[in-house]
Design a protein around this motif. Structure first.
Motif, short mmCIF file in Angstrom:
data_model
loop_
_atom_site.label_atom_id
_atom_site.label_comp_id
_atom_site.label_asym_id
_atom_site.label_seq_id
_atom_site.Cartn_x
_atom_site.Cartn_y
_atom_site.Cartn_z
N ALA A 210 12.93 10.25 -9.24
CA ALA A 210 13.04 10.98 -7.97
C ALA A 210 11.69 10.96 -7.24
O ALA A 210 11.63 10.68 -6.04
CB ALA A 210 13.49 12.41 -8.22
N ASP A 211 10.61 11.25 -7.96
CA ASP A 211 9.28 11.23 -7.35
C ASP A 211 8.90 9.81 -6.94
O ASP A 211 8.31 9.59 -5.87
CB ASP A 211 8.25 11.78 -8.33
N GLN A 212 9.24 8.83 -7.78
CA GLN A 212 8.89 7.45 -7.49
C GLN A 212 9.58 6.96 -6.23
O GLN A 212 8.95 6.32 -5.37
CB GLN A 212 9.29 6.56 -8.67
N LYS A 213 10.87 7.24 -6.10
CA LYS A 213 11.61 6.79 -4.93
C LYS A 213 11.11 7.46 -3.65
O LYS A 213 11.02 6.82 -2.59
CB LYS A 213 13.11 7.07 -5.11
N MET A 214 10.76 8.74 -3.73
CA MET A 214 10.21 9.41 -2.55
C MET A 214 8.86 8.83 -2.18
O MET A 214 8.56 8.63 -0.99
CB MET A 214 10.09 10.92 -2.82
N SER A 215 8.05 8.53 -3.18
CA SER A 215 6.75 7.91 -2.91
C SER A 215 6.92 6.54 -2.28
O SER A 215 6.19 6.17 -1.34
CB SER A 215 5.96 7.79 -4.22
N ASP A 216 7.92 5.78 -2.76
CA ASP A 216 8.18 4.46 -2.18
C ASP A 216 8.60 4.58 -0.72
O ASP A 216 8.17 3.80 0.14
CB ASP A 216 9.28 3.75 -2.97
N TYR A 217 9.44 5.56 -0.44
CA TYR A 217 9.90 5.77 0.94
C TYR A 217 8.74 6.17 1.86
O TYR A 217 8.58 5.63 2.95
CB TYR A 217 10.99 6.84 0.98
N GLU A 218 7.92 7.10 1.39
CA GLU A 218 6.79 7.55 2.20
C GLU A 218 5.79 6.42 2.43
O GLU A 218 5.24 6.29 3.53
CB GLU A 218 6.10 8.75 1.52
N GLY A 219 5.56 5.59 1.41
CA GLY A 219 4.68 4.44 1.58
C GLY A 219 5.23 3.45 2.59
O GLY A 219 4.48 2.87 3.39
N CYS A 220 6.54 3.27 2.57
CA CYS A 220 7.19 2.37 3.52
C CYS A 220 7.03 2.89 4.94
O CYS A 220 6.78 2.12 5.88
CB CYS A 220 8.67 2.24 3.15
N MET A 221 7.16 4.21 5.12
CA MET A 221 7.02 4.79 6.47
C MET A 221 5.57 4.73 6.94
O MET A 221 5.30 4.51 8.13
CB MET A 221 7.53 6.23 6.47
N ASP A 222 4.62 4.92 6.03
CA ASP A 222 3.20 4.78 6.40
C ASP A 222 2.93 3.36 6.89
O ASP A 222 2.22 3.16 7.89
CB ASP A 222 2.30 5.09 5.19
N ASP A 223 3.50 2.39 6.21
CA ASP A 223 3.34 1.00 6.62
C ASP A 223 3.96 0.76 8.00
O ASP A 223 3.40 0.04 8.82
CB ASP A 223 3.99 0.09 5.57
N TRP A 224 5.11 1.39 8.24
CA TRP A 224 5.76 1.24 9.56
C TRP A 224 4.90 1.81 10.68
O TRP A 224 4.75 1.18 11.73
CB TRP A 224 7.13 1.93 9.53
N HIS A 225 4.34 2.99 10.45
CA HIS A 225 3.51 3.60 11.48
C HIS A 225 2.29 2.73 11.79
O HIS A 225 1.88 2.60 12.96
CB HIS A 225 3.07 5.01 11.06
N GLY A 226 1.71 2.12 10.74
CA GLY A 226 0.61 1.20 10.96
C GLY A 226 1.05 -0.01 11.77
O GLY A 226 0.34 -0.48 12.67
N PHE A 227 2.25 -0.51 11.48
CA PHE A 227 2.82 -1.64 12.22
C PHE A 227 3.03 -1.28 13.69
O PHE A 227 2.71 -2.08 14.59
CB PHE A 227 4.14 -2.03 11.56
N VAL A 228 3.54 -0.10 13.96
CA VAL A 228 3.77 0.34 15.34
C VAL A 228 2.46 0.41 16.11
O VAL A 228 2.36 -0.06 17.26
CB VAL A 228 4.49 1.71 15.36
#
Length: 382
Positions: free
Chosen positions: A188-206
């Motif tokens: 559960a913690d791992q999947k949430m961390s993966d999701y948050e990391g993915c969103m951080d990457d998206w914001h950097g992309f934007v």
């Protein structure tokens, strides 16, 4: 993840079109998306290497010879042909081994090399389309998918039963059950961390796209987030759970009698269950689902040796099915004697009838009697 299913049954097509408005399943698309996987020996090897699976079927056949000696057998989705071979070795008079893919060629070779080609007849085709010269005494099949019903292969077994099983015939397996239990898991913690990391990457992309190319992509942030939430947080997870990860009692979601069940009976699974927490001060990180099947014969002709195949959490390697895990974000702190009231619903995906959508709602009743706010989640078994 059972042996090869046979194209979509007429019963499936009808249920799909009447229950959720979909058109009948395109067999060509279905073959490309599903059947082709089972045409490869590496996939058959994975299943043949599952000792729990293999031992259960082997013991059920060889310890219940009275069901096979001198009898006619139909193996639905024979795959490599091993179940058909065992039936012949135990004394079956005739075995029809039906396989929808080119794996039938390998099965035919295997049968011949074991000198059983006079007993076992391998038929390439879907069970809905082929014709047998006679009714059979036994239908055997390894049709179970992840969390029992993913892949919807059981539809084809039901079709075979209704077309070809004698009124006194026996189903192997004869019964099945679906289970659910509360669990703790670091996933559960791992999947949430993966999701948050993915969103951080998206914001950097934007930011970079806006800075370097003058295009503001932020309007796509919400749909991107929803897309990634489904991938990381809403897709159920295949896992081999250890029994220590189960933090409460388990309960049956569905019981199936393979001799009488209809496609409509399994098209949607609904259950309301109560689970009691048995661990002190722990986290409820989600729910683990598994199944078992039983080889009990039938009331009028019972098995001499009843055999169970279970995919429950195990201290050993378990089975290739493992458990289906539905993770909570965030996890909930619970304590011994707390009660988890669960409303569970599983139905077939409108896009692909072999995949499942799950609605899982729950409410926790603390040991003090206080009720916490209800929670509802949607998951996908893909």
């Amino acid at each position: 993840m059972g042996t090869t299913a046979n194209g979509t049954s007429a019963a499936t097509d009808k249920a799909t079109s009447t229950s959720n408005g979909n058109a009948t399943v395109d067999k060509g698309v279905d073959f490309a998306n599903y059947f082709c996987t089972y045409a490869f020996l590496y996939h058959q090897k994975e299943m043949l290497s599952d000792r729990v699976r293999m031992d259960a079927y082997y013991n059920s056949v060889f310890n219940n010879k009275h069901h096979f000696i001198g009898k006619t057998v139909l193996d639905v989705g024979t795959g490599s042909g091993i179940l058909a071979i065992w039936c012949a070795q135990t004394g079956a008079k005739k075995v029809y081994a039906v396989e929808a893919t080119k794996m039938a060629e390998h099965a035919r070779q295997l049968v011949k090399s074991n000198n059983l080609h006079d007993v076992v007849e391998v038929i390439e085709g879907s069970i809905e389309d082929i014709t047998l010269p006679e009714k059979v005494d036994v239908i055997i099949s390894e049709w179970m998918g992840y969390f029992l019903l993913r892949e919807s292969m059981f539809d084809s077994v039901i079709c075979a039963r209704d077309r070809w099983l004698k009124p006194t015939g026996v189903m192997y397996p004869s019964h099945a059950r679906m289970w659910l239990a509360p669990i703790r898991s670091g996933l559960a913690d791992q999947k949430m961390s993966d999701y948050e990391g993915c969103m951080d990457d998206w914001h950097g992309f934007v930011n970079e796209t806006n800075t370097y190319y003058g295009v503001d992509m932020s309007v796509l942030t919400k749909p991107f987030s929803e897309e990634q939430k489904k991938y990381y947080l809403q897709n159920s997870v295949w896992n081999n759970l250890h029994p220590n990860q189960v933090v409460g009692t388990c309960a049956i979601l569905k019981e199936i009698d393979c001799l009488t069940v209809t496609v409509e009976d399994i098209f949607k699974i609904e259950a309301s269950i109560s689970l009691t927490i048995t661990k002190e001060d722990t986290r409820l990180c989600g729910f683990g689902g598994w199944f078992d099947v039983h080889f009990n014969g039938r009331k009028e002709n019972p098995a001499e040796c009843e055999v169970e195949l279970t995919t429950a959490p195990s201290v050993d390697d378990g089975t290739h099915w493992g458990q289906q895990v539905f993770l909570l974000h965030p996890p909930v702190r619970v304590n011994e004697k707390d009660e988890v009231l669960v409303n569970f619903s599983m139905s077939r995906s409108e896009e692909n009838h072999r995949l499942m959508n799950v609605d899982l709602g729950f409410q926790i009743k603390l040991s003090s009697g206080k009720m916490l706010a209800p929670v509802r989640n949607k998951f996908y078994i893909e």
